[in-house]
Design an enzyme around this catalytic site. Structure first.
Site, short mmCIF file in Angstrom:
data_model
loop_
_atom_site.label_atom_id
_atom_site.label_comp_id
_atom_site.label_asym_id
_atom_site.label_seq_id
_atom_site.Cartn_x
_atom_site.Cartn_y
_atom_site.Cartn_z
N LYS A 488 0.84 -1.20 0.00
CA LYS A 488 0.00 0.00 0.00
C LYS A 488 0.88 1.25 0.00
O LYS A 488 2.05 1.19 0.36
CB LYS A 488 -0.90 -0.02 1.24
CG LYS A 488 -0.10 -0.07 2.52
CD LYS A 488 -0.96 -0.43 3.72
CE LYS A 488 -0.10 -0.47 4.95
NZ LYS A 488 -0.76 -1.07 6.09
N TYR A 715 14.19 31.82 5.69
CA TYR A 715 12.93 32.48 6.04
C TYR A 715 12.85 32.79 7.53
O TYR A 715 13.30 31.98 8.35
CB TYR A 715 11.75 31.58 5.69
CG TYR A 715 11.39 31.57 4.22
CD1 TYR A 715 11.00 32.75 3.57
CD2 TYR A 715 11.43 30.39 3.49
CE1 TYR A 715 10.66 32.72 2.22
CE2 TYR A 715 11.10 30.36 2.14
CZ TYR A 715 10.72 31.55 1.52
OH TYR A 715 10.38 31.52 0.20
#
Ligand SMILES: *Cc1c(COP(=O)(O)O)cnc(C)c1O
Length: 820
Positions: A488, A715
């Site tokens: 999965k 940032y």
């Protein structure tokens, strides 16, 4: 493998096989894997009892055309017109035949063993000696109990030198290998930790390895490493090399880097000699010195050795699988080419099912020991055998024999440059392309031209490590317990059909995906294994049935939906899996619902219950063991009731990865392997159990900046260097799955083997690391995680679990698959 000729009668005599010969046959090919059959008419299949019993694959080999078999017991399955030679032990028979073959030839043989470097040393000696010798050697690293006999079988009367490596993993294995290789010169490469777990102690391992040399006249080894074993040396004579001691025959006393090459000076027989090699890393230097010593033993002049060492080229045993242009898949094997490795690569090409068209780009092959005519005849036969659709030959020699190639779409070019110019004429699209060339053809240029461009960050998936992990868990199963593998979420982020394909080839029993779409994608790329869907949505039942996917049924609503659908579509006995909720409280029928469920199931013909299962919530955690036991009890109660109601048996399963080893009594009929396949098992530290981490995430440096202390970085001005230093900007950010939580020094990356912290916030596509103390330049590689700097470590850094780290890596990051 390249062949020798015996009649089946001779073989019977050599291995003392019982049973009649019902068909005359010549034996030239030894086969041990029914999936890789070539030249079946002359093939002899050995039914070996490995992890899977070879006897189970006799019919498959028969269907592929094989008519001669070495078996350990009578066959129930009457296969007409086939020879069955019955022996006590098929592996032993294979060894006996190989040893017999070896004894017929009086050639010089170098035997190589050690913990690391066997294959490199073998391939380098081949590079160094191929000019004067007709050499036979193991293909790739075929050095095991099965690999060695297949390698030795290739000896022909034209060979004047054999170079064979031998690898062992536990005591008692070397004698058989020695008996087949019979080396006259021994090389002990490097003593390391590999396979330590197979031995009581280091000493036992070394002494077992020494057995390879018990009949050799001389042994070459690193004096510094085997100091403790002086009394145990197995040969009458030794040739030693050292970087510390003057007592060694070859004493390397000076080592420097000059113009990106490694320059060494040494003392040998009272004289000073030198060598320059084009490699700087420690392992390569060691391997090169071993080759240097071997060349001296063989009597080469120091100056000549120096000249040859300088031209050593990298040895890559890896096949790389990656996405190509126009929806092609590329198998890159552009670094070496001989007929055996071609065969291995063609087998790998045939394993790939995602495209119909199979293409081979092949250069001239430099192979000693065969006339060109015979060589290209064999190549052409192999290409035909393997059903290649499109063939592209590059080089003067292969072009000369183009008539041999009986194939509709074929193209020949005199050299790589010409092919590159004409590449667009070939209109590659939706095909699997194997690129296989001798080093000098520089096929990496073709590989680059046909591959998808990446933005500098890629995830490497080591398929060998994956198989290793799969086999590790298989070895922990009780007999007849099946293996379902959870693929999965793109196989925990590692890939879709690429992984499923390997698992299918490795013959696991079941796959499981989360959603129907994932299953459909697997079917469309040629996966035929049964597939369970954990969370199927009713809206897509038609697609599910169309692709033969098997739903997990976890509630009455869902059961209703599916039964109604089956009724409308006139489907009966459709395979389904019932999920019991024993404590996760996510999906599944609860305790109090089981009786109603049973009533419902008693006379239902629309479905057929293939399995009944449950999921453990904390199988790895000792503090929850009592709860885990409770889950098992509940599960047992439920499946017993269901079994009674249905009146037939189904597969029972509850174990996920950690439970396989911690709760062996709960293996029932099947286990569901998930994260363990990728080398992570929360229940135990991976280095202790022989698991290998499968994924490596790599990126590279875009820019380096020198900054004074206190200047802010990134940032929001959160990053700062405490002293003057330098930072590197690397090509990975949170959009790639490198989460913001790793910012500001929480996360670390490996640069030139040094762990360095992030500085400042992680940006969307990039982030900065502190490289003040590392000698790096722009373009250098940076490791985000790998075997040494593991996913579990990263998970701890940001307080999550390895599952999340892996599945977060975004689709933008290119996946490359390695297979050795
Ligand atoms: C994902 C999953 C597994 C595998 O779990 P691991 O811990 O990765 O081994 C097993 N069973 C079910 C139902 C799952 O959803």
């Amino acid at each position: 493998m390249l062949s020798s000729l015996y009649s089946i009668k001779e073989v019977r005599q050599i291995i003392n096989g019982q049973g009649p010969i019902v068909r005359e046959a010549t034996v030239s090919v030894l086969l041990t894997d029914s999936r890789r059959v070539i030249n079946p008419a002359e093939g002899l299949f050995f039914a070996l009892r490995g992890r899977r019993d070879g006897h189970d694959f006799i019919r498959e080999a028969y269907n592929a055309g094989v008519r001669s078999f070495v078996v350990e017991h009578e066959q129930d399955d009457r296969l007409s017109g086939a020879n069955f030679l019955k022996v006590e032990d098929a592996l032993q028979a294979l060894h006996t035949l190989a040893a017999y073959h070896r004894k017929r030839f009086d050639l010089q043989v170098i035997g190589i063993t050690g913990s690391n470097g066997k294959t490199i040393v073998k391939e380098w000696l081949y590079q160094l000696l191929a000019a004067d010798k007709n050499i036979v050697r193991n293909p790739k690293s075929y050095n095991s109990q099965v690999g060695v006999p297949l390698s030795v079988w290739q000896i022909t009367k034209d060979n004047d030198l054999g170079i064979f490596e031998a690898g062992i993993s536990t005591v008692g294995e070397m004698d058989a290998l020695e008996n087949m290789i019979k080396p006259s010169i021994g090389i002990f490469t490097h003593l390391g930790t590999a396979h330590d777990e197979g031995f009581a102690n280091r000493r036992e391992k070394v002494l077992e390895k020494f057995k390879l040399f018990k009949h050799a006249g001389l042994m070459i080894y690193n004096y510094d490493q085997l100091l403790d074993y002086k009394k145990d040396l197995p040969t009458p004579k030794q040739f030693t090399w050292s970087r510390k001691s003057r007592e060694a025959d070859l004493y390397v006393f000076s080592e420097t880097v000059i113009a990106k090459k490694y320059y060494m000076r040494a003392r040998y027989q009272g004289k000073e000699i030198e060598a320059l090699i084009p490699f700087l890393d420690e392992a390569s230097v060691e391997n090169a010195i071993t080759c240097w010593a071997t060349m001296l033993v063989l009597g080469y002049e120091a100056a000549e050795i120096d000249k040859r060492l300088e031209h050593l080229s990298a040895v890559s045993m890896r096949l790389e699988l990656k996405n190509g242009i126009n929806d092609c898949t590329i198998i890159d094997d552009s670094y070496n080419s001989d007929i055996n490795s071609l065969e291995i690569a063609l087998n790998y090409l045939n394993q790939q099912k995602q495209h119909q068209t199979k293409t081979l780009i092949l250069s001239d092959i430099y192979q000693s020991g065969l006339k060109q005519e015979d060589l290209y005849r064999q190549v052409a036969d192999m290409v035909k055998d393997k059903k290649i659709d499109k063939f592209i030959g590059v080089g003067e020699a292969i072009s000369k024999y183009q008539d041999y190639f009986d194939i509709l779409k074929k193209h020949f070019y005199p050299d790589t440059q010409t092919l590159l110019k004409r590449l667009s004429d070939l209109e590659f699209s939706g095909e699997t392309i194997l690129i296989k060339g001798s080093r000098s053809f520089e096929f990496e240029r073709i590989s680059r031209a046909l591959s998808q461009k990446a933005h500098g960050t890629q995830m490497e998936v080591n398929l060998n490590a994956m198989i290793n992990n799969l086999n590790f868990y298989r070895s922990k199963l009780y007999p007849n317990v099946k293996m379902m593998v959870m693929v999965k979420a793109s196989s925990y982020g590692s890939g879709t059909f690429e992984i499923a394909n390997v698992l299918q080839y490795a013959k696991v029993d079941y796959l499981a995906v989360a959603y129907i779409d994932e299953g459909v994608a697997l079917r469309e790329s040629g996966i035929t294994l049964p597939i369970m869907v954990l969370n199927p949505e009713a809206a897509a039942f038609d697609k599910m049935v169309e692709h033969n996917l098997e739903p997990e049924i976890y509630s009455f609503n869902m059961l209703d939906d599916f039964v109604r659908f089956a009724y409308q579509q006139d489907i009966s006995h459709y395979p389904v899996h019932l999920k019991i909720d024993t404590g996760m409280h996510r999906l599944g029928f609860e305790d109090h619902e089981i009786d109603t469920l049973c009533d419902f199931l008693e006379d239902i013909r629309y479905i057929r219950v293939k399995s009944v299962f449950s999921h453990l919530v904390a199988s790895d955690a000792p503090e929850h063991d009592a709860f885990t036991l409770k889950q098992m009890k509940r599960y047992e109660k439920a499946y017993l009731k269901i079994e009674q109601a249905l009146g037939y048996k189904f597969i029972r399963h509850i174990c996920n990865t950690s439970a396989i080893i911690r709760w062996p009594m709960a293996q029932y009929d099947m286990v569901r392997l998930g994260i363990g396949l990728y080398g992570v098992d929360a229940a135990m530290p991976s280095h202790l159990n022989g698991l290998q981490q499968v994924a490596t995430l790599k990126t590279s440096i875009s820019q380096i900046k020198r900054l004074p202390a206190g200047e802010t970085i990134g940032y929001s001005r959160l990053g700062k260097l405490n002293k003057d230093g330098k930072i590197a900007t690397v090509r990975i950010g949170y959009a790639d799955g490198y989460l913001r939580a790793f910012g500001n020094g929480v996360g670390k990356m490996l640069v030139k083997n040094t762990l360095v912290p992030t500085v400042g916030n992680i940006a969307m596509d990039m982030c900065m690391i502190d490289v003040s103390d590392v000698d790096v330049k722009e373009g250098d590689e940076v490791i985000v995680f790998n075997e040494k700097h593991g996913i579990d470590v990263l998970a701890k850094q940001i307080g999550t679990i390895p599952y999340e780290i892996l599945t977060n890596i975004s689709q933008r990051v290119k996946r490359v698959y390695f297979y050795e």
